[in-house]
Design a protein around this motif. Structure first.
Motif, PDB file in Angstrom:
ATOM      1  N   SER A  41       0.825  -1.205   0.000  1.00 46.71           N
ATOM      2  CA  SER A  41       0.000   0.000   0.000  1.00 46.71           C
ATOM      3  C   SER A  41       0.861   1.257   0.000  1.00 46.71           C
ATOM      4  O   SER A  41       0.353   2.360  -0.114  1.00 46.71           O
ATOM      5  N   MET A  42       2.165   1.058   0.136  1.00 46.47           N
ATOM      6  CA  MET A  42       3.105   2.170   0.047  1.00 46.47           C
ATOM      7  C   MET A  42       3.822   2.042  -1.300  1.00 46.47           C
ATOM      8  O   MET A  42       4.818   1.338  -1.433  1.00 46.47           O
ATOM      9  N   PRO A  43       3.281   2.689  -2.346  1.00 47.62           N
ATOM     10  CA  PRO A  43       3.755   2.458  -3.720  1.00 47.62           C
ATOM     11  C   PRO A  43       5.249   2.616  -3.934  1.00 47.62           C
ATOM     12  O   PRO A  43       5.860   1.842  -4.661  1.00 47.62           O
ATOM     13  N   ARG A  44       5.851   3.617  -3.300  1.00 50.04           N
ATOM     14  CA  ARG A  44       7.287   3.839  -3.513  1.00 50.04           C
ATOM     15  C   ARG A  44       8.104   2.657  -2.998  1.00 50.04           C
ATOM     16  O   ARG A  44       9.022   2.172  -3.657  1.00 50.04           O
ATOM     17  N   VAL A  45       7.764   2.172  -1.817  1.00 44.46           N
ATOM     18  CA  VAL A  45       8.470   1.041  -1.227  1.00 44.46           C
ATOM     19  C   VAL A  45       8.246  -0.211  -2.065  1.00 44.46           C
ATOM     20  O   VAL A  45       9.181  -0.955  -2.362  1.00 44.46           O
ATOM     21  N   TYR A  49      11.083  -2.750  -4.151  1.00 44.36           N
ATOM     22  CA  TYR A  49      11.228  -4.189  -3.998  1.00 44.36           C
ATOM     23  C   TYR A  49      10.877  -4.942  -5.269  1.00 44.36           C
ATOM     24  O   TYR A  49      11.481  -5.963  -5.584  1.00 44.36           O
ATOM     25  N   CYS A  50       9.920  -4.439  -6.045  1.00 44.34           N
ATOM     26  CA  CYS A  50       9.596  -5.082  -7.320  1.00 44.34           C
ATOM     27  C   CYS A  50      10.793  -5.027  -8.262  1.00 44.34           C
ATOM     28  O   CYS A  50      11.089  -5.994  -8.957  1.00 44.34           O
ATOM     29  N   ARG A  51      11.493  -3.901  -8.280  1.00 46.85           N
ATOM     30  CA  ARG A  51      12.703  -3.793  -9.096  1.00 46.85           C
ATOM     31  C   ARG A  51      13.769  -4.768  -8.623  1.00 46.85           C
ATOM     32  O   ARG A  51      14.422  -5.429  -9.426  1.00 46.85           O
ATOM     33  N   LYS A  52      13.951  -4.878  -7.303  1.00 49.63           N
ATOM     34  CA  LYS A  52      14.951  -5.805  -6.765  1.00 49.63           C
ATOM     35  C   LYS A  52      14.599  -7.249  -7.123  1.00 49.63           C
ATOM     36  O   LYS A  52      15.474  -8.031  -7.485  1.00 49.63           O
ATOM     37  N   ILE A  53      13.322  -7.594  -7.022  1.00 52.75           N
ATOM     38  CA  ILE A  53      12.887  -8.956  -7.359  1.00 52.75           C
ATOM     39  C   ILE A  53      13.120  -9.221  -8.837  1.00 52.75           C
ATOM     40  O   ILE A  53      13.603 -10.289  -9.216  1.00 52.75           O
TER      41      ILE A  53
END
Length: 65
Positions: A41-45, A49-53
Protein backbone atom coordinates in the motif's frame (compact mmCIF):
# COMPACT_ATOMS: atom_id res chain seq x y z
CA UNK A 1 12.71 -26.02 0.59
CA UNK A 2 11.05 -23.32 -1.53
CA UNK A 3 11.60 -19.68 -0.60
CA UNK A 4 8.54 -17.41 -0.72
CA UNK A 5 8.17 -13.67 -0.35
CA UNK A 6 5.09 -11.53 0.02
CA UNK A 7 3.94 -8.10 -1.04
CA UNK A 8 0.82 -7.46 1.03
CA UNK A 9 -2.00 -4.89 0.86
CA UNK A 10 -1.64 -3.45 4.34
CA UNK A 11 -0.31 -3.65 7.87
CA UNK A 12 -2.78 -6.29 9.08
CA UNK A 13 -1.74 -8.73 6.34
CA UNK A 14 1.91 -8.04 7.16
CA UNK A 15 1.27 -8.93 10.81
CA UNK A 16 -0.32 -12.25 9.79
CA UNK A 17 2.48 -13.18 7.35
CA UNK A 18 5.18 -12.35 9.92
CA UNK A 19 3.46 -14.26 12.74
CA UNK A 20 5.10 -17.28 14.33
CA UNK A 21 2.07 -19.44 13.47
CA UNK A 22 2.26 -18.59 9.77
CA UNK A 23 6.02 -19.20 9.72
CA UNK A 24 5.40 -22.60 11.37
CA UNK A 25 2.76 -23.36 8.72
CA UNK A 26 5.22 -22.49 5.97
CA UNK A 27 7.95 -24.69 7.49
CA UNK A 28 5.54 -27.60 7.92
CA UNK A 29 4.81 -27.37 4.19
CA UNK A 30 8.48 -27.05 3.17
CA UNK A 31 8.49 -23.29 2.51
CA UNK A 32 10.81 -20.61 3.86
CA UNK A 33 9.73 -16.99 4.32
CA UNK A 34 11.98 -14.41 2.67
CA UNK A 35 12.16 -11.12 4.55
CA UNK A 36 11.13 -8.39 4.45
CA UNK A 37 7.38 -8.70 3.93
CA UNK A 38 6.60 -5.61 1.86
CA UNK A 39 3.57 -3.41 2.47
CA UNK A 40 2.31 -2.81 -1.08
CA UNK A 41 0.00 0.00 0.00
CA UNK A 42 3.11 2.17 0.05
CA UNK A 43 3.76 2.46 -3.72
CA UNK A 44 7.29 3.84 -3.51
CA UNK A 45 8.47 1.04 -1.23
CA UNK A 46 6.69 -1.63 -3.28
CA UNK A 47 8.26 -0.31 -6.49
CA UNK A 48 11.75 -0.55 -5.01
CA UNK A 49 11.23 -4.19 -4.00
CA UNK A 50 9.60 -5.08 -7.32
CA UNK A 51 12.70 -3.79 -9.10
CA UNK A 52 14.95 -5.80 -6.77
CA UNK A 53 12.89 -8.96 -7.36
CA UNK A 54 13.02 -8.41 -11.13
CA UNK A 55 16.80 -8.05 -11.00
CA UNK A 56 17.12 -11.20 -8.89
CA UNK A 57 14.97 -13.20 -11.32
CA UNK A 58 17.05 -11.87 -14.22
CA UNK A 59 20.33 -12.91 -12.55
CA UNK A 60 19.01 -16.38 -11.76
CA UNK A 61 17.76 -16.80 -15.34
CA UNK A 62 21.10 -15.67 -16.81
CA UNK A 63 23.10 -17.95 -14.52
CA UNK A 64 21.13 -21.01 -15.67
CA UNK A 65 21.80 -20.40 -19.37
Amino acid sequence: MVKVGFIVEGDSEKIVIESADFKAFLQANDFELVNPVVNGSMPRVAAIYCRKISMLIWHVWISKR
